[in-house]
Design an enzyme around this catalytic site. Sequence first.
Site, PDB file in Angstrom:
ATOM      1  CB  ILE A 318      36.239   0.125  35.417  1.00 50.25           C
ATOM      2  CG1 ILE A 318      37.486  -0.287  36.203  1.00 50.25           C
ATOM      3  CG2 ILE A 318      36.381   1.539  34.873  1.00 50.25           C
ATOM      4  CD1 ILE A 318      38.755  -0.276  35.380  1.00 50.25           C
ATOM      5  CE1 TYR A 323      37.798 -12.586  50.197  1.00 52.00           C
ATOM      6  CE2 TYR A 323      38.376 -13.417  48.025  1.00 52.00           C
ATOM      7  CZ  TYR A 323      37.922 -13.642  49.304  1.00 52.00           C
ATOM      8  OH  TYR A 323      37.593 -14.912  49.700  1.00 52.00           O
ATOM      9  CD  GLU A 325      33.743  -1.170  45.839  1.00 59.08           C
ATOM     10  OE1 GLU A 325      34.145   0.020  45.801  1.00 59.08           O
ATOM     11  OE2 GLU A 325      32.655  -1.521  46.318  1.00 59.08           O
ATOM     12  CG  ASP A 429      39.600 -16.707  40.900  1.00 64.14           C
ATOM     13  OD1 ASP A 429      38.693 -17.496  40.561  1.00 64.14           O
ATOM     14  OD2 ASP A 429      39.384 -15.523  41.236  1.00 64.14           O
TER      15      ASP A 429
END
Length: 605
Positions: A318, A323, A325, A429
């Site tokens: 999805i 860094y 998946e 982030d």
Amino acid sequence: MGKYYQIFFLLYLLCILYVISCGYINPYSPYSSPCLFAPIIGYLYMGGSLSSNSSNNNNNNNNNNNNNNNNNNNNNNNNNNKDSKLTENCNNNSSNNNSDNKSNIKNKQHHHHSNFRNRRGKSNNKNSSDNDDCTKCNKRHHTQSSSYDTSELHQSVSSGLGGSMGSGSQALTDIEKDINEFMNANPSHSLNKQQIQQQQQLQQQQQQLLKQQQQQQQQQQQQQQQQQQQQLEKQRKEQEETEKKKQLELQQQQQLQQQQQNGNGLIIEEDMMEGRILRNISKVYRDVNENQPKSYYDYEGYRINWKNVDRYEVIQKIGRGKYSEVFSGIDIETSDEVVIKVLKPVQKLKIQREIKILESLNGGPNIIPLLDSVKDQSSKVCSLVFPFVNKTDIRELVYTLDDYDIRYYIFELLKAIDYTHSKGIIHRDIKPLNIAIDHSKRKLSLIDWGLAEYYHPGKNYNVRVASRHYKPPELLVNMFDYDYSLDMWSLGCLFAGLILDRDPFFNGDNNNDQLLKIVKVLGTDDLFNFLDKFGLSLTDEQSSLIKPRQKSNWERFIPYENDDIAQPDAIDFLDKLLRYDPTERLTAKEAMKHPYFKDFNQSIL
């Protein structure tokens, strides 16, 4: 002497009668009878008178006659045996060739006598003597059978017959005619030709089969060699790819290690630290970690309790990040939907830090909890398991959200940020991709804590964090001692994209261009004041790009269709977030108290 000859003739006649009566010779044979009775016929022809020669001449003549008789007997025997052999070959349908028939006639002609005696019912002793004679006869005719001399046959026939049956050459031609007639009449001879042809055809077929087999073997060998070469080439390519991957991983690990060392204040270039007048220290939550035991923030000594990955089943991919998946999955034990974040090969310290921070933030508002940490024992791949969130990018909802919705979700996001800062942690982030919104449930979650870090006042950190479009100015000018205010700048960029319908709001191509885009909006006066305050400086490239500019008015960026969203309190809130000086920015707690959130901030007053 005539009397003696008569006596000898009578004795010869008696011997012939005895030989015939004993069955040694067949008198009815056309070949043997002339030989037996030739002397008698000669005597009668001469009228019984002999010349008065000397006794020596008579003896010589007698010896010559005896020799001639022996030769005649031998020749007649040969002829008789030839005839018997021809008869026997006709009965047996021999398949031998012409030369073999002749040799067989010569080799078997001497058994005629024994066969004749057997028909007469003679004893075994006689048969044994006959066998001895045949042995001698065989020895004598073995030399004759090796070479078929026609001249000797001519002499023997002519001498034996005494001219009564014609010349020797005529007898020889008769025998050869008989042999030729026999060979022509013998059907086995044509069979031999057919058999030879069949054998030749079989041999040709066998040779063709052998050739085909050899060709097939050669083709198989060539195919095997090609397959081996292909496998070797494939293995070589795989090895090259694995080596390249290893080199890339090593480079990434080295870069991450260098970044981590820079972020932890272990390696800082001295020229960047020279001229620093003031160190940056956060004005809120500065001593949170110092008031906690070391085990709270020490992720370097943290040991992860990896569990079995077999509990979870992957369904589909999805998403992906730098860094990791991300896959959707199922918890087999509870049948709950989960999200499995498969980590790429990165530094072990980074994984420990992310898991440790998630444990520290467990139970916080609008922060996605960590359910499990699993590891595949065979592949050594590490994964983090989270509860499933119906993730929708906030940018996709911008055209469906009204003013109240934007205020609500920004306020919910501030809750998560403030809780994070209160735990002594910087997210580093914040961006639209890391904010999951389930609009049907009006649920917001702050996700992806891979770059988060514990804050320690005065500590130098890595400036290669946050996405470029959401980087604050302190990262772009290499200010290593940043604090929680980094997250507030990123929140301001996200908020500007929502209310001004311009995402990303600062769209730089690289870090220097990103700083230039910021200067075009905020001007250069506040930038230089910020640099002078902390003793920072621009690089030569940045100095060549940045020219003196005035701060732009925020109203010029408001599109006419967003007048109902970009209201004055929203612009004021944005202006207090996007400041060069990190100490001048709103904290998360202060932001929630801003008038922009007057409908929501009663609970925190």
